[in-house]
Design a protein around this motif. Structure first.
Motif, PDB file in Angstrom:
ATOM      1  N   GLU F 168       0.835  -1.205   0.000  1.00 17.18           N
ATOM      2  CA  GLU F 168       0.000   0.000   0.000  1.00 17.18           C
ATOM      3  C   GLU F 168       0.872   1.258   0.000  1.00 17.18           C
ATOM      4  O   GLU F 168       0.596   2.206  -0.734  1.00 17.18           O
ATOM      5  N   HIS F 169       1.926   1.247   0.800  1.00 14.51           N
ATOM      6  CA  HIS F 169       2.818   2.412   0.864  1.00 14.51           C
ATOM      7  C   HIS F 169       3.570   2.581  -0.461  1.00 14.51           C
ATOM      8  O   HIS F 169       3.689   3.699  -0.979  1.00 14.51           O
ATOM      9  N   THR F 170       4.075   1.481  -1.011  1.00 15.54           N
ATOM     10  CA  THR F 170       4.807   1.573  -2.280  1.00 15.54           C
ATOM     11  C   THR F 170       3.919   2.119  -3.374  1.00 15.54           C
ATOM     12  O   THR F 170       4.312   3.012  -4.137  1.00 15.54           O
ATOM     13  N   LEU F 171       2.693   1.626  -3.422  1.00 18.83           N
ATOM     14  CA  LEU F 171       1.758   2.120  -4.436  1.00 18.83           C
ATOM     15  C   LEU F 171       1.473   3.602  -4.234  1.00 18.83           C
ATOM     16  O   LEU F 171       1.451   4.387  -5.189  1.00 18.83           O
ATOM     17  N   GLY F 172       1.276   4.001  -2.971  1.00 17.23           N
ATOM     18  CA  GLY F 172       1.005   5.413  -2.686  1.00 17.23           C
ATOM     19  C   GLY F 172       2.147   6.297  -3.167  1.00 17.23           C
ATOM     20  O   GLY F 172       1.925   7.356  -3.777  1.00 17.23           O
ATOM     21  N   VAL F 173       3.371   5.861  -2.921  1.00 20.06           N
ATOM     22  CA  VAL F 173       4.536   6.652  -3.322  1.00 20.06           C
ATOM     23  C   VAL F 173       4.667   6.680  -4.844  1.00 20.06           C
ATOM     24  O   VAL F 173       4.938   7.725  -5.445  1.00 20.06           O
ATOM     25  N   VAL F 174       4.461   5.535  -5.471  1.00 17.74           N
ATOM     26  CA  VAL F 174       4.559   5.468  -6.932  1.00 17.74           C
ATOM     27  C   VAL F 174       3.536   6.397  -7.584  1.00 17.74           C
ATOM     28  O   VAL F 174       3.844   7.118  -8.546  1.00 17.74           O
ATOM     29  N   LYS F 175       2.311   6.408  -7.050  1.00 11.66           N
ATOM     30  CA  LYS F 175       1.280   7.259  -7.643  1.00 11.66           C
ATOM     31  C   LYS F 175       1.589   8.748  -7.457  1.00 11.66           C
ATOM     32  O   LYS F 175       1.374   9.565  -8.362  1.00 11.66           O
ATOM     33  N   LEU F 176       2.110   9.102  -6.298  1.00 14.07           N
ATOM     34  CA  LEU F 176       2.518  10.501  -6.104  1.00 14.07           C
ATOM     35  C   LEU F 176       3.612  10.865  -7.107  1.00 14.07           C
ATOM     36  O   LEU F 176       3.579  11.926  -7.727  1.00 14.07           O
ATOM     37  N   CYS F 177       4.581   9.990  -7.256  1.00 19.39           N
ATOM     38  CA  CYS F 177       5.688  10.271  -8.174  1.00 19.39           C
ATOM     39  C   CYS F 177       5.181  10.392  -9.609  1.00 19.39           C
ATOM     40  O   CYS F 177       5.633  11.251 -10.378  1.00 19.39           O
ATOM     41  N   ASP F 178       4.250   9.516  -9.956  1.00 15.17           N
ATOM     42  CA  ASP F 178       3.668   9.571 -11.288  1.00 15.17           C
ATOM     43  C   ASP F 178       3.011  10.930 -11.520  1.00 15.17           C
ATOM     44  O   ASP F 178       3.174  11.562 -12.572  1.00 15.17           O
ATOM     45  N   PHE F 179       2.290  11.410 -10.512  1.00 13.52           N
ATOM     46  CA  PHE F 179       1.657  12.727 -10.644  1.00 13.52           C
ATOM     47  C   PHE F 179       2.709  13.836 -10.736  1.00 13.52           C
ATOM     48  O   PHE F 179       2.589  14.766 -11.534  1.00 13.52           O
ATOM     49  N   TYR F 180       3.744  13.749  -9.915  1.00 15.82           N
ATOM     50  CA  TYR F 180       4.818  14.756  -9.991  1.00 15.82           C
ATOM     51  C   TYR F 180       5.343  14.879 -11.425  1.00 15.82           C
ATOM     52  O   TYR F 180       5.638  15.965 -11.902  1.00 15.82           O
ATOM     53  N   CYS F 181       5.498  13.721 -12.085  1.00 14.68           N
ATOM     54  CA  CYS F 181       6.102  13.744 -13.425  1.00 14.68           C
ATOM     55  C   CYS F 181       5.242  14.522 -14.407  1.00 14.68           C
ATOM     56  O   CYS F 181       5.751  15.144 -15.343  1.00 14.68           O
ATOM     57  N   ARG F 182       3.922  14.473 -14.185  1.00 15.77           N
ATOM     58  CA  ARG F 182       3.056  15.263 -15.052  1.00 15.77           C
ATOM     59  C   ARG F 182       3.243  16.759 -14.773  1.00 15.77           C
ATOM     60  O   ARG F 182       3.204  17.583 -15.668  1.00 15.77           O
ATOM     61  N   GLN F 183       3.453  17.103 -13.515  1.00  9.68           N
ATOM     62  CA  GLN F 183       3.500  18.515 -13.125  1.00  9.68           C
ATOM     63  C   GLN F 183       4.902  19.123 -13.271  1.00  9.68           C
ATOM     64  O   GLN F 183       5.029  20.329 -13.478  1.00  9.68           O
ATOM     65  N   TYR F 184       5.933  18.318 -13.158  1.00 11.53           N
ATOM     66  CA  TYR F 184       7.306  18.846 -13.197  1.00 11.53           C
ATOM     67  C   TYR F 184       8.083  18.100 -14.279  1.00 11.53           C
ATOM     68  O   TYR F 184       8.681  17.055 -14.013  1.00 11.53           O
ATOM     69  N   PRO F 185       8.067  18.629 -15.497  1.00  9.39           N
ATOM     70  CA  PRO F 185       8.629  17.859 -16.627  1.00  9.39           C
ATOM     71  C   PRO F 185      10.131  17.643 -16.543  1.00  9.39           C
ATOM     72  O   PRO F 185      10.658  16.824 -17.298  1.00  9.39           O
TER      73      PRO F 185
END
Lengths: 319, 319, 319, 319, 319, 319
Positions: F168-185
């Motif tokens: 659950e924690h790994t998924l949470g971190v991966v999803k945050l990182c995925d979102f960061y990549c959209r916002q910070y190219p």
């Protein structure tokens, strides 16, 4: 003096009947939930302490005594919530001569006389005539000092908190410094060994003697760092022509030996010998502290829980 | 002694020709990019310092002198990269009597004699006979001490770093403590005032006298906190029957007056008077430091930039 | 190879004409205020560095070269703002064979071969068969490792930043640990000596070899603590039946040897050997650092100014 | 209203039968090991608190009540494990008028009306017309404010945590500031006294009134530093032409009065008055805290144990 | 308005003759070593700044101007000690209309209008009627606010220190919070988005507008955390029946958004939304700061040296 | 397998008679004040734990069992000092098959299989062929890994300390990182997602599996940061031509993901992806921790007391 046949606290077992002399460390009246008065007592010998109760404080067998008295007790050992407890049936104050105080105090595991000899022998190699005179004032033919120094502890709790502890710690630091001098020739050996010999001398004023071994009023207000430095400076003044620069260097080493202001040294080490002394003091203190942890763990080879000194969970090493 | 007509450094202007006596704070030989030798000199009087150059060190008008000499110079003031600079054409060492040393040292803006009287008057109200004797050893009919105490600074740089600074700071702290005693009756006034009087006495050993005003070897290695406490303890020993507990309390206040171990006190304040002394010392130091910031800002009412002591950008308050 | 008659930088004097080979550490083009191009160069040999200038970069005598080249220069020494400066008249790239690289690198003052022998001899006393095998993989008949280990430094700047520095520091730590084992019998000597031998092995990956001696990309991103531990763990895996608990204990000592998380160890010491290794590493580092301070002070016996490592003004001790 | 003949908790002795009104601070149902229900109650008056038990909660004499009720109790005092305990036999909720709330709250030892007069008198000397108007909005003919201000504490626990505490602390700070202004003429007296008067005004919103005296929701989320500044800024807006610069200076002093960011001030003191206010606030807080330690020690002249506020073992001074 | 053909500072090369309009950021008179007066000037456009000199300040072509003026300059670009320098030959103050201020200010690389639309659209999804009203007061049909908000920076230096920076940072934080709400359903989305929208609103009072973009007096004394919270609280008071608890929660989020007392928040986050806002603010600030580091590195793929914000040597990642 | 009709601990009420299977977390013999032996037992299921007593350990119904056994108990629930307690009358060890282990372990509230699918799907978008291979070694058709990874917790106590917690924690971190990549190219998405996937992989070696879920010896000595990095480095070595620079970057992100040396990372983040990973890890950890606080508060909307993780009193937000 009965130590040969004495029953030491570390050997108590549930169900034992005890009849021996112990040191009373603490005594306080109390009342049960039902309003019945009783007394909490802590007894000590050199192997440990035991919680004790006097359930019938007004019975005939309970004579007058107070904390720091040696008392002969009769009582029974039981197990309360996992710990042993002594129920005291009879108690009387013992007379000097009936007991050997050494049996009641935590003591160094090493031979105190041998350690003192070794210390004096190393200090005897100091060449500088002024430092030699200074050391001689304490470590040569000064019986009162020798007796007191051998008996003192180096701490109330933590490391070296036992009879001979100050000597054992001082010797440990002196030997480390002696070794440093072989490995790092920039060190002024005479200065460093002298500073090592005196670095904790103020503890003799900071802590009262056994069995109390607690902070004195001066200890609380001034501390051993200040008092030790002052003592050495006063002795120096009695030595004609002691070089002023050498005096400042020696006293600086003592003053700075805790290494950091936040550990109570009013000056940071500014000379290489002051740095070396800090290292030796810290090394001996940490390794002795860990030795005590290991010893108290008995044959537990697992993790021993968080240790405040080492700021970590700790355990014994495999052999 | 020419102070009446002397031209002070704070009044130098671009284009001025100077012909007067100043204190040489610093002198060092140097070489220009082209290999031509010249000399860097710093001259000082009580109003400030000026960077100076001797471009022709081997010319006839340049006589021998060194740092801490008073020298008569002839030279021209110019502006280099926004700061004034003196180009020295002629220089000779001045004789004692030709100048008034007071003109060359930063001095308190207050009258030193008046401050000393006020201090003695307040200390004269101490009632405890032992503390009274101790104070009298210093502050009553001790001309050598009085002269030295009045002349000393309380710092190399930062606050009160001027002639009379130790006196001004001591008086400031004593007066704050005196006021505290009126407001907080739990304070032992005799103890607190005596501690305040002596709290920085060790600075007389930590800093050399003007014009040098720099750390002594003892000052670097032992510090004023240790040396001041030791000095007072030595004086106490010369007073018969001085109570041991009172001695420890007084010396604790001196030892602990920096308030925190990391500020160089080997003990934290453990008595209410030690706490009060810390507060008074800190209050006088901080408010004097800010006064010096305000003074050096001249008529700049804007933000003065980051100030290291106050860990903040600072400015003067509107009036 | 001309080291016998070579003129070392520490012997340069104002007015000397130089004609010898040096290592170029740095080269950068620049322009004077008047727009005239010139070049800033830093030359190095094992005794130090000197700022140099090429005032006529386009003249015939100035041939092509770049940083890390060995160059033969002709030039004159002058004094600029208190420091010596070399004005380069002619320069050409030297060929391998014309110079001895050892003359151009800071080197240990001790004999590298002797130190290596002493290290191997001590490590040869390790009894535990698994640790013995592990040590043998590096310190027995491994010429490539021996050559690299002897040549490496232990730091980019600070202590032991010279050829042989990693060996000298490792030996210093091993000898301290060896002494500890005699004084503190609780220590597992085999474990401690092995950990000491490998504690900074990761520096061989963290720092590139001389003359560059700078952080590698892996060094910046992973650090010697991680890389050293990983290296040892990988070697352990090649030893059949190496006990898992012993492996974890050894690697813990390496991982924790900086003693505090904020110094870059991801774990605090949790075993007595890890504590001991921290002490030995810190002691050798601090005493060597102070030795370097003393050495660079030359015959200056006064205060040397604030030292960042010791967080204090420092000076040499009287002898 | 029975305070004259009321039996205060500090006078309870083992064996007393009690029959009086007290404030119930806490009530909670519980079960004995044997499954028998009982109740834990804490009773309070202005002299202290006592642990109480209702062993027969379902008996006829036990009427309904809850925390913060004033209750008339009948019960017996006994000693349980060294502390007194009240066994409640009968209890009923008391009516307003039967008791005097002042008897049940910790109160200042000083006269609240006299303190308020003294405060108003000092504040009446402020000359700046804008600050004068601002002060008048609160301290002149504002009965509601006066009543609330006199009744408020300055803390939930620690120093000045009693009725009148906010007033006593504010007066203490104002008087220190007033004295500072005499000693340090750079201080803007009008600004400093006004800032002192309002510095803790936000506590009236941060803490609920007695007998609860606990953090409000706003207090937890916003804190007295923010709320006090906002309150003063809002009042300033109602004063025509209040100078913007003066407003920012005054509010800065309030905002910065904890002195350090880590103590909850969002800005470090950047004006000399802000520095002075920090000193006065800290001095009054520390000396009052120590006074409370001394008071609670009774006639114990020994060491009182580690004190968290002073980060030291503490004791009373010899008199 | 000449931006199309304007020569931007980032394109200056050694040897260029410049004739264009730039913003004067700084001007100060000086004197050369030889006593010749000259002037130091810093010119700026949106691509950077350049050090400039007026070597003949009294020549005819040098007209009057001061800092913050737009000036037309004629001059030559040279290289001084590795950096470009402009030698100004002629200069005159330009008139409004001759230049486009946008060319002289650092600006967001993103489209300001698009960002504002996106922000309003997200905020338009807030459902809570009170928060909706509060947002509408600023973000709906408030042209003055919109214009000012779009033009403001989020910092004097560090991250987002450009026109549109406050908007870009606010949008970045709002979008992160919006994403958090999808992933962590415990978050109160309306509260969090509103807090995000207003968290740095106080910067509009803390920093003056471009081209000055420097701390205001209120900014220095009160800070954006206090002023932003106060502003929102004042707006809330104009909304009838705004729930008190919600108001405290929203303002707590703004007050606590720096996360730690030592970063200037007077309260630590005590609600989950306050924790989330701290995370979003920190994430956007750190990633934008690193983006600016990467951008300023150009095509340097090596290590860029120690970076104060990241407390580490940093470099760009391989692609 | 009886979970459907099982009585979960969170539903126990005073007076209940219990007859069901629970996990024994702890068992210890004890003695009452009167010397009567009894036993302390802690029983656990996925909804919580309950203190239990065996008052008659020697009675016939009490069979042998120990900690980590599943036991069928018969007993009665009572209330002792405000907490429920189970008095065990009969107990026997249960056989595998009689119970469903999932009923006895704290588990994620989310569906473990769905989370794993989602994680694999996101990781499936990684393009870089080397990182793709590396991910495939773990997350593609690796049943043993999948099973273990799904079952593991991410902590002994604090956040995500339940079955599925690491996922659950790994998924949470991966999803945050995925979102960061959209916002910070500027972020390298492949690198960041891979680092996120593996950042806590070392926890599988640091913590033993449920039901024990405690630190392993390796975990104590080496920690998950070291072990996770080493594991990934070892896998990388098995991928031909994996770029060295990319390997160092990936492992740096894992090594540095605690963000600060004092939190156990031996390197500070030096790449933008390492900074981003730190932010994502911290955000998921803090928000999950607060979620657990809120959940355990039940319907308590008031202040919940000081929380060590958030270093503040905390409460739920109004809805």
């Amino acid at each position: 003096m009965r130590s040969s046949q004495m029953k030491f606290i570390e050997n108590f077992k549930e169900g034992d009947r005890i009849n021996d002399i112990y040191l009373c460390k603490h005594r306080q009246a109390a009342v049960t939930k039902n309003g019945k008065p009783y007394e909490n007592v802590i007894l000590q010998d050199k192997t440990g302490t035991i919680d004790s109760k006097i359930w019938e404080p007004n019975s005939g067998g309970i004579e007058e005594f107070e904390a720091m008295d040696y008392v002969e007790v009769v009582g029974d050992v039981s197990n309360f919530q996992g710990a042993l407890q002594l129920s005291i049936k009879r108690v009387r104050r013992a007379q000097e001569g009936e007991y050997n105080p050494q049996d009641y105090l935590p003591v160094s595991e090493k031979d105190v006389d041998e350690m003192y000899s070794e210390l004096c022998q190393i200090l005897g190699t100091v060449q500088n005539p002024y430092l030699e005179q200074l050391l001689a004032m304490y470590f040569e033919n000064n019986e009162a000092f020798e007796k007191a120094f051998k008996f003192h502890s180096a701490a109330k709790a933590v490391h070296h908190g036992f009879v001979g502890g100050l000597l054992e710690h001082t010797l440990g630091v002196v030997k480390l410094c002696d070794f440093y001098c072989r490995q790092y020739p920039d060190l002024n050996r005479d200065l460093l060994l002298t500073a090592a010999a005196f670095h904790d001398i103020g503890k003799m004023k900071e802590l009262s003697v056994f069995p109390e071994n607690d902070y004195t009023d001066d200890g609380q207000l001034l501390g051993h760092i200040y008092m030790g430095t002052e003592l050495v400076r006063a002795s120096i003044r009695r030595i004609p022509n002691f070089p002023k620069r050498l005096s400042a260097e020696l006293c600086h080493c003592i003053l700075a030996h805790h290494g950091e202001l936040e550990y109570g040294s009013p000056k940071k080490p500014a000379l290489i010998e002051a740095v070396a002394l800090t290292m030796a003091d810290n090394t001996d203190a940490k390794l002795e502290s860990f030795r005590e942890v290991i010893k108290s763990a008995g044959d537990n080879n697992g993790w021993l829980g968080f240790n405040r000194i080492f700021d970590s969970n700790v355990r014994k090493t495999s052999r």
